[in-house]
Write a protein that holds these residues in place. Structure first.
Motif, PDB file in Angstrom:
ATOM      1  N   ALA A   7       0.840  -1.204   0.000  1.00 44.98           N
ATOM      2  CA  ALA A   7       0.000   0.000   0.000  1.00 44.98           C
ATOM      3  C   ALA A   7       0.875   1.254   0.000  1.00 44.98           C
ATOM      4  N   ARG A   8       1.906   1.265   0.817  1.00 44.92           N
ATOM      5  CA  ARG A   8       2.791   2.427   0.906  1.00 44.92           C
ATOM      6  C   ARG A   8       3.493   2.672  -0.429  1.00 44.92           C
ATOM      7  N   SER A   9       3.949   1.579  -1.049  1.00 40.31           N
ATOM      8  CA  SER A   9       4.676   1.764  -2.302  1.00 40.31           C
ATOM      9  C   SER A   9       3.735   2.270  -3.414  1.00 40.31           C
ATOM     10  N   PHE A  18       1.266  11.926  -9.811  1.00 42.34           N
ATOM     11  CA  PHE A  18       0.180  12.922  -9.838  1.00 42.34           C
ATOM     12  C   PHE A  18       0.724  14.338  -9.633  1.00 42.34           C
ATOM     13  N   TYR A  19       1.625  14.482  -8.666  1.00 39.27           N
ATOM     14  CA  TYR A  19       2.170  15.818  -8.374  1.00 39.27           C
ATOM     15  C   TYR A  19       3.061  16.318  -9.517  1.00 39.27           C
ATOM     16  N   THR A  20       3.711  15.392 -10.227  1.00 36.40           N
ATOM     17  CA  THR A  20       4.573  15.803 -11.330  1.00 36.40           C
ATOM     18  C   THR A  20       3.730  16.208 -12.544  1.00 36.40           C
ATOM     19  N   THR A  29      -8.965  18.806 -11.114  1.00 39.66           N
ATOM     20  CA  THR A  29      -8.242  17.793 -10.328  1.00 39.66           C
ATOM     21  C   THR A  29      -8.567  18.021  -8.849  1.00 39.66           C
ATOM     22  N   TRP A  30      -8.149  17.080  -7.985  1.00 44.21           N
ATOM     23  CA  TRP A  30      -8.400  17.292  -6.553  1.00 44.21           C
ATOM     24  C   TRP A  30      -7.479  18.357  -5.964  1.00 44.21           C
ATOM     25  N   LEU A  31      -6.566  18.857  -6.805  1.00 42.74           N
ATOM     26  CA  LEU A  31      -5.707  19.952  -6.332  1.00 42.74           C
ATOM     27  C   LEU A  31      -6.297  21.327  -6.651  1.00 42.74           C
ATOM     28  N   CYS A  57       1.170  17.342   3.875  1.00 44.27           N
ATOM     29  CA  CYS A  57       0.766  18.593   3.197  1.00 44.27           C
ATOM     30  C   CYS A  57       0.692  18.490   1.682  1.00 44.27           C
ATOM     31  N   GLY A  58       1.341  17.460   1.103  1.00 41.07           N
ATOM     32  CA  GLY A  58       1.372  17.365  -0.358  1.00 41.07           C
ATOM     33  C   GLY A  58       2.105  18.560  -0.943  1.00 41.07           C
ATOM     34  N   VAL A  59       1.555  19.123  -2.030  1.00 35.39           N
ATOM     35  CA  VAL A  59       2.244  20.229  -2.714  1.00 35.39           C
ATOM     36  C   VAL A  59       1.676  21.581  -2.288  1.00 35.39           C
ATOM     37  N   ARG A  61      -1.905  22.329  -1.348  1.00 34.79           N
ATOM     38  CA  ARG A  61      -3.291  22.708  -1.641  1.00 34.79           C
ATOM     39  C   ARG A  61      -3.907  23.490  -0.478  1.00 34.79           C
ATOM     40  N   ASN A  62      -3.644  23.062   0.756  1.00 35.83           N
ATOM     41  CA  ASN A  62      -4.150  23.815   1.917  1.00 35.83           C
ATOM     42  C   ASN A  62      -3.069  24.734   2.491  1.00 35.83           C
ATOM     43  N   SER A  63      -1.824  24.264   2.488  1.00 37.16           N
ATOM     44  CA  SER A  63      -0.743  25.042   3.135  1.00 37.16           C
ATOM     45  C   SER A  63      -0.518  26.396   2.470  1.00 37.16           C
ATOM     46  N   CYS A  79       5.137  22.348   7.333  1.00 35.78           N
ATOM     47  CA  CYS A  79       4.493  21.461   6.355  1.00 35.78           C
ATOM     48  C   CYS A  79       5.318  20.196   6.235  1.00 35.78           C
ATOM     49  N   ILE A  80       4.730  19.057   6.586  1.00 35.80           N
ATOM     50  CA  ILE A  80       5.503  17.825   6.444  1.00 35.80           C
ATOM     51  C   ILE A  80       4.815  16.862   5.477  1.00 35.80           C
ATOM     52  N   ASP A  81       5.649  16.160   4.741  1.00 40.17           N
ATOM     53  CA  ASP A  81       5.144  15.107   3.855  1.00 40.17           C
ATOM     54  C   ASP A  81       6.227  14.033   3.744  1.00 40.17           C
ATOM     55  N   VAL A 107      10.639  16.945   5.025  1.00 44.00           N
ATOM     56  CA  VAL A 107      10.283  15.584   4.619  1.00 44.00           C
ATOM     57  C   VAL A 107      10.250  14.749   5.895  1.00 44.00           C
ATOM     58  N   ALA A 108       9.094  14.197   6.218  1.00 45.65           N
ATOM     59  CA  ALA A 108       8.978  13.399   7.447  1.00 45.65           C
ATOM     60  C   ALA A 108       7.756  12.502   7.361  1.00 45.65           C
ATOM     61  N   ASP A 109       7.818  11.419   8.118  1.00 42.40           N
ATOM     62  CA  ASP A 109       6.680  10.514   8.241  1.00 42.40           C
ATOM     63  C   ASP A 109       5.851  10.994   9.442  1.00 42.40           C
ATOM     64  N   CYS A 126      -5.011  16.319   6.538  1.00 44.32           N
ATOM     65  CA  CYS A 126      -5.991  16.111   5.461  1.00 44.32           C
ATOM     66  C   CYS A 126      -5.524  14.953   4.590  1.00 44.32           C
ATOM     67  N   SER A 127      -6.197  13.834   4.669  1.00 44.10           N
ATOM     68  CA  SER A 127      -5.851  12.619   3.906  1.00 44.10           C
ATOM     69  C   SER A 127      -4.475  12.098   4.284  1.00 44.10           C
ATOM     70  N   CYS A 128      -4.165  12.094   5.547  1.00 45.96           N
ATOM     71  CA  CYS A 128      -2.860  11.589   5.991  1.00 45.96           C
ATOM     72  C   CYS A 128      -2.988  10.410   6.957  1.00 45.96           C
ATOM     73  N   GLU A 130      -4.996   7.986   7.223  1.00 45.97           N
ATOM     74  CA  GLU A 130      -5.304   6.656   6.673  1.00 45.97           C
ATOM     75  C   GLU A 130      -4.036   6.019   6.088  1.00 45.97           C
ATOM     76  N   HIS A 131      -2.920   6.762   6.160  1.00 51.24           N
ATOM     77  CA  HIS A 131      -1.659   6.240   5.618  1.00 51.24           C
ATOM     78  C   HIS A 131      -0.662   5.864   6.707  1.00 51.24           C
ATOM     79  N   VAL A 132      -1.128   5.684   7.946  1.00 50.03           N
ATOM     80  CA  VAL A 132      -0.203   5.203   8.975  1.00 50.03           C
ATOM     81  C   VAL A 132      -0.344   3.682   9.096  1.00 50.03           C
TER      82      VAL A 132
HETATM   83  C1  LIG Z   1      -4.184  12.761  -0.845  1.00 55.07           C
HETATM   84  S1  LIG Z   1      -2.704  13.586  -0.480  1.00 55.07           S
HETATM   85  C2  LIG Z   1      -3.291  15.037   0.338  1.00 55.07           C
HETATM   86  C3  LIG Z   1      -2.265  16.132   0.366  1.00 55.07           C
HETATM   87  C4  LIG Z   1      -2.743  17.403   1.096  1.00 55.07           C
HETATM   88  N1  LIG Z   1      -3.023  17.159   2.495  1.00 55.07           N
HETATM   89  C5  LIG Z   1      -3.974  17.941   0.415  1.00 55.07           C
HETATM   90  O1  LIG Z   1      -5.049  17.940   1.037  1.00 55.07           O
HETATM   91  O2  LIG Z   1      -3.850  18.352  -0.744  1.00 55.07           O
HETATM   92  C6  LIG Z   1      -1.980  12.674   0.855  1.00 55.07           C
HETATM   93  C7  LIG Z   1      -0.569  13.147   1.185  1.00 55.07           C
HETATM   94  O3  LIG Z   1      -0.157  12.550   2.414  1.00 55.07           O
HETATM   95  C8  LIG Z   1       1.203  12.174   2.290  1.00 55.07           C
HETATM   96  N2  LIG Z   1       1.438  11.094   3.256  1.00 55.07           N
HETATM   97  C9  LIG Z   1       0.967   9.831   3.202  1.00 55.07           C
HETATM   98  N3  LIG Z   1       1.380   9.133   4.266  1.00 55.07           N
HETATM   99  C10 LIG Z   1       2.107   9.983   5.023  1.00 55.07           C
HETATM  100  C11 LIG Z   1       2.793   9.845   6.253  1.00 55.07           C
HETATM  101  N4  LIG Z   1       2.808   8.685   6.907  1.00 55.07           N
HETATM  102  N5  LIG Z   1       3.459  10.912   6.729  1.00 55.07           N
HETATM  103  C12 LIG Z   1       3.455  12.093   6.053  1.00 55.07           C
HETATM  104  N6  LIG Z   1       2.821  12.266   4.873  1.00 55.07           N
HETATM  105  C13 LIG Z   1       2.154  11.232   4.369  1.00 55.07           C
HETATM  106  C14 LIG Z   1       1.332  11.731   0.852  1.00 55.07           C
HETATM  107  O4  LIG Z   1       2.673  11.745   0.452  1.00 55.07           O
HETATM  108  C15 LIG Z   1       0.473  12.750   0.141  1.00 55.07           C
HETATM  109  O5  LIG Z   1       1.199  13.871  -0.259  1.00 55.07           O
END
Ligand SMILES: C[S@@+](CC[C@H](N)C(=O)[O-])C[C@H]1O[C@@H](n2cnc3c(N)ncnc32)[C@H](O)[C@@H]1O
Length: 237
Positions: A7-9, A18-20, A29-31, A57-59, A61-63, A79-81, A107-109, A126-128, A130-132
């Motif tokens: 899932a992570r990969s 998508f960002y590129t 787009t969702w951006l 934070c992604g690229v 969109r909110n920051s 802003c961390i991503d 850059v951070a998890d 925002c959308s983060c 669910e990725h832990v």
């Molecule tokens: C759907 S995007 C949303 C980006 C931004 N929050 C927005 O609303 O536009 C999800 C973002 O979360 C980042 N992300 C996913 N898992 C993460 C984690 N464990 N730590 C930090 N960032 C993470 C992804 O790299 C991606 O940029």
């Protein structure tokens, strides 16, 4: 490959391309625009020297829109991503929109990112979450958000739950490949318990569907999109 690694990969692959391929605020787009509630909650806070954290934070969109508001108030947004490409593009965007002095990129998890006690007035995720990697990790990150928020500060959490993926070509429905696929009620019950001493401002969920290219296929990503906003009690109300 175990589910988390796979899932992570896939997440990294999807977001990197998508960002590129899409510019920030690209229509269709969702951006295209920031999430309304994220900016609305900022209006409830005293903006003077405000400190904001955007997890995942992604690229920008909110920051970036938040940074534009903070600019007149000597505020900053950390802003961390997870993805270096996202942070590189965020930095370019911060220059393009003339808010590079407000944005503190890293850059951070989110799972291992440490937050000092009472460090922030406003934390957005925002959308983060669910990725832990697990429920335990989810709870740990939220606890860190809670401890890291000042009195009367706000946390805004948006996340997808009950994710399903539909193969557009075959119509086959499968459980979404995502790091943490919580049931909607389960997510709300964890959040209610974790934020039990806070004032809950918003709690809602909406079904959503989004077309994506994943695993080289067109898929429809279906989920319940939850919005949970809470305010820490204390101070002068
Ligand atoms: C759907 S995007 C949303 C980006 C931004 N929050 C927005 O609303 O536009 C999800 C973002 O979360 C980042 N992300 C996913 N898992 C993460 C984690 N464990 N730590 C930090 N960032 C993470 C992804 O790299 C991606 O940029």
């Amino acid at each position: 490959m175990n589910n988390f690694i796979q899932a992570r990969s896939e997440e990294i692959k999807y977001h990197e391309s998508f960002y590129t391929e899409n510019d920030l605020f690209e229509p269709g787009t969702w951006l295209a625009k920031p999430v309304k509630v994220v900016l609305e909650m900022l209006e409830l806070l005293n903006l003077n020297r405000i400190r904001v954290l955007d997890l995942g934070c992604g690229v920008g969109r909110n920051s970036i829109p938040i940074a534009q508001i903070l600019k007149n108030h000597n505020g900053t947004i950390t802003c961390i991503d997870l993805i270096p490409t996202a942070i590189d593009i965020l930095v370019e965007n911060s220059k393009k929109y003339d808010v590079d002095n407000q944005i503190l990129p890293e850059v951070a998890d989110a799972e291992s990112f440490s937050i000092l006690p009472n460090e922030f007035d406003y934390i957005v995720s925002c959308s983060c979450l669910e990725h832990v990697s697990s429920v335990e990790a989810f709870r740990k990150v939220v606890k860190r958000m809670i401890d890291g928020t000042k009195e009367r500060g706000i946390n805004t959490i948006l996340m997808s739950t009950e994710i399903e993926e539909i193969d557009i070509e075959t119509g086959k429905i499968s459980e979404g490949l995502i790091e943490l696929n919580l049931k909607t009620e389960e997510a709300f019950s964890y959040l209610q318990e974790l934020y039990k001493d806070w004032e809950i401002l918003i709690e809602r969920n909406l079904p959503q569907a989004l077309n994506e290219v994943k695993y080289g296929k067109e898929i429809e990503f279906r989920s319940n999109w939850i919005t949970f906003v809470a305010r820490r009690k204390g101070g002068i109300s």
